[in-house]
Design a protein around this motif. Structure first.
Motif, mmCIF file in Angstrom:
data_model
loop_
_atom_site.group_PDB
_atom_site.id
_atom_site.type_symbol
_atom_site.label_atom_id
_atom_site.label_comp_id
_atom_site.label_asym_id
_atom_site.label_seq_id
_atom_site.Cartn_x
_atom_site.Cartn_y
_atom_site.Cartn_z
ATOM 1 N N ALA A 22 0.832 -1.199 0.000
ATOM 2 C CA ALA A 22 0.000 0.000 0.000
ATOM 3 C C ALA A 22 0.866 1.248 0.000
ATOM 4 O O ALA A 22 0.520 2.249 -0.639
ATOM 5 C CB ALA A 22 -0.932 0.001 1.202
ATOM 6 N N ARG A 23 2.003 1.205 0.695
ATOM 7 C CA ARG A 23 2.925 2.347 0.685
ATOM 8 C C ARG A 23 3.435 2.610 -0.720
ATOM 9 O O ARG A 23 3.540 3.753 -1.148
ATOM 10 C CB ARG A 23 4.105 2.085 1.614
ATOM 11 N N ILE A 24 3.746 1.544 -1.441
ATOM 12 C CA ILE A 24 4.246 1.688 -2.813
ATOM 13 C C ILE A 24 3.159 2.245 -3.717
ATOM 14 O O ILE A 24 3.398 3.179 -4.498
ATOM 15 C CB ILE A 24 4.768 0.330 -3.332
ATOM 16 N N LEU A 25 1.956 1.705 -3.620
ATOM 17 C CA LEU A 25 0.867 2.172 -4.473
ATOM 18 C C LEU A 25 0.452 3.600 -4.142
ATOM 19 O O LEU A 25 0.121 4.371 -5.044
ATOM 20 C CB LEU A 25 -0.330 1.233 -4.374
ATOM 21 N N VAL A 29 0.308 6.593 -6.839
ATOM 22 C CA VAL A 29 -0.927 7.338 -7.109
ATOM 23 C C VAL A 29 -0.749 8.825 -6.805
ATOM 24 O O VAL A 29 -1.212 9.680 -7.559
ATOM 25 C CB VAL A 29 -2.110 6.735 -6.323
ATOM 26 N N VAL A 30 -0.047 9.138 -5.728
ATOM 27 C CA VAL A 30 0.187 10.550 -5.395
ATOM 28 C C VAL A 30 1.115 11.188 -6.422
ATOM 29 O O VAL A 30 0.938 12.364 -6.776
ATOM 30 C CB VAL A 30 0.732 10.680 -3.958
ATOM 31 N N ALA A 31 2.079 10.452 -6.934
ATOM 32 C CA ALA A 31 2.940 10.992 -7.990
ATOM 33 C C ALA A 31 2.132 11.264 -9.258
ATOM 34 O O ALA A 31 2.342 12.292 -9.925
ATOM 35 C CB ALA A 31 4.077 10.023 -8.277
ATOM 36 N N ILE A 32 1.207 10.379 -9.594
ATOM 37 C CA ILE A 32 0.332 10.611 -10.749
ATOM 38 C C ILE A 32 -0.536 11.841 -10.514
ATOM 39 O O ILE A 32 -0.747 12.654 -11.421
ATOM 40 C CB ILE A 32 -0.527 9.364 -11.032
ATOM 41 N N ASN A 33 -1.013 12.012 -9.286
ATOM 42 C CA ASN A 33 -1.806 13.186 -8.947
ATOM 43 C C ASN A 33 -0.974 14.462 -9.100
ATOM 44 O O ASN A 33 -1.471 15.474 -9.595
ATOM 45 C CB ASN A 33 -2.346 13.055 -7.528
ATOM 46 N N ALA A 34 0.285 14.425 -8.681
ATOM 47 C CA ALA A 34 1.155 15.594 -8.819
ATOM 48 C C ALA A 34 1.379 15.937 -10.288
ATOM 49 O O ALA A 34 1.351 17.115 -10.670
ATOM 50 C CB ALA A 34 2.486 15.346 -8.120
ATOM 51 N N VAL A 35 1.571 14.922 -11.114
ATOM 52 C CA VAL A 35 1.760 15.168 -12.541
ATOM 53 C C VAL A 35 0.493 15.753 -13.159
ATOM 54 O O VAL A 35 0.554 16.658 -14.004
ATOM 55 C CB VAL A 35 2.183 13.866 -13.264
ATOM 56 N N SER A 48 -2.795 24.551 -8.213
ATOM 57 C CA SER A 48 -1.868 23.502 -8.638
ATOM 58 C C SER A 48 -0.611 23.497 -7.783
ATOM 59 O O SER A 48 -0.126 22.435 -7.390
ATOM 60 C CB SER A 48 -1.502 23.688 -10.107
ATOM 61 N N LEU A 49 -0.074 24.671 -7.474
ATOM 62 C CA LEU A 49 1.121 24.738 -6.636
ATOM 63 C C LEU A 49 0.849 24.228 -5.223
ATOM 64 O O LEU A 49 1.677 23.531 -4.635
ATOM 65 C CB LEU A 49 1.649 26.166 -6.588
ATOM 66 N N ILE A 50 -0.312 24.563 -4.680
ATOM 67 C CA ILE A 50 -0.681 24.069 -3.348
ATOM 68 C C ILE A 50 -0.796 22.552 -3.363
ATOM 69 O O ILE A 50 -0.280 21.856 -2.471
ATOM 70 C CB ILE A 50 -1.987 24.723 -2.874
ATOM 71 N N MET A 51 -1.466 22.009 -4.363
ATOM 72 C CA MET A 51 -1.661 20.561 -4.420
ATOM 73 C C MET A 51 -0.357 19.817 -4.683
ATOM 74 O O MET A 51 -0.130 18.733 -4.140
ATOM 75 C CB MET A 51 -2.703 20.215 -5.491
ATOM 76 N N ILE A 52 0.521 20.382 -5.499
ATOM 77 C CA ILE A 52 1.827 19.747 -5.740
ATOM 78 C C ILE A 52 2.625 19.731 -4.444
ATOM 79 O O ILE A 52 3.269 18.725 -4.109
ATOM 80 C CB ILE A 52 2.579 20.472 -6.874
ATOM 81 N N GLY A 53 2.577 20.819 -3.691
ATOM 82 C CA GLY A 53 3.263 20.858 -2.399
ATOM 83 C C GLY A 53 2.716 19.825 -1.430
ATOM 84 O O GLY A 53 3.475 19.143 -0.729
ATOM 85 N N LEU A 54 1.392 19.674 -1.381
ATOM 86 C CA LEU A 54 0.789 18.652 -0.517
ATOM 87 C C LEU A 54 1.148 17.247 -0.979
ATOM 88 O O LEU A 54 1.374 16.354 -0.150
ATOM 89 C CB LEU A 54 -0.723 18.831 -0.473
ATOM 90 N N ASP A 55 1.196 17.045 -2.288
ATOM 91 C CA ASP A 55 1.589 15.733 -2.809
ATOM 92 C C ASP A 55 3.020 15.386 -2.410
ATOM 93 O O ASP A 55 3.307 14.245 -2.041
ATOM 94 C CB ASP A 55 1.446 15.697 -4.331
ATOM 95 N N VAL A 56 3.911 16.375 -2.469
ATOM 96 C CA VAL A 56 5.299 16.137 -2.062
ATOM 97 C C VAL A 56 5.358 15.785 -0.579
ATOM 98 O O VAL A 56 6.090 14.871 -0.178
ATOM 99 C CB VAL A 56 6.171 17.366 -2.386
ATOM 100 N N ILE A 59 4.125 12.162 -0.146
ATOM 101 C CA ILE A 59 5.138 11.200 -0.588
ATOM 102 C C ILE A 59 6.251 11.100 0.445
ATOM 103 O O ILE A 59 6.707 10.007 0.788
ATOM 104 C CB ILE A 59 5.691 11.584 -1.979
ATOM 105 N N TYR A 60 6.676 12.227 0.987
ATOM 106 C CA TYR A 60 7.714 12.220 2.024
ATOM 107 C C TYR A 60 7.241 11.456 3.260
ATOM 108 O O TYR A 60 7.966 10.621 3.803
ATOM 109 C CB TYR A 60 8.093 13.656 2.393
ATOM 110 N N ALA A 61 6.031 11.738 3.700
ATOM 111 C CA ALA A 61 5.517 11.092 4.913
ATOM 112 C C ALA A 61 5.369 9.585 4.734
ATOM 113 O O ALA A 61 5.689 8.809 5.640
ATOM 114 C CB ALA A 61 4.179 11.710 5.305
ATOM 115 N N VAL A 62 4.899 9.170 3.582
ATOM 116 C CA VAL A 62 4.681 7.735 3.353
ATOM 117 C C VAL A 62 6.004 6.994 3.224
ATOM 118 O O VAL A 62 6.163 5.893 3.753
ATOM 119 C CB VAL A 62 3.803 7.528 2.098
#
Length: 71
Positions: A22-25, A29-35, A48-56, A59-62
């Motif tokens: 689940a961590r890998i998936l 999925v979050v990387a796809i969301n960032a793209v 978009s900048l806010i959401m990209i920052g949240l996605d990063v 990803i860091y937390a997971v």
């Protein structure tokens, strides 16, 4: 975007149970969301900048703090 959101809800359940797959998936999925938000950057720059920052942050937390759930 709705499909990604539903996938994240299902993956969040398995992520809270400490599953490694689940961590890998979630990371994928979050990387796809960032793209997808990079693609919408010209239309909605601030959102978009806010959401990209949240996605990063997600990803860091997971990737860094995911092992503590299993312990």
């Amino acid at each position: 975007s709705l499909i990604i959101g539903l996938a994240m809800v299902v993956l969040a359940f398995f992520l809270l149970t400490g599953r490694t797959w689940a961590r890998i998936l979630v990371t994928i999925v979050v990387a796809i969301n960032a793209v997808s938000h990079v693609m919408s950057l010209p239309a909605q720059p601030w959102w978009s900048l806010i959401m990209i920052g949240l996605d990063v942050l997600v990803i860091y937390a997971v990737t860094v703090h995911g092992r503590e759930v299993r312990a």
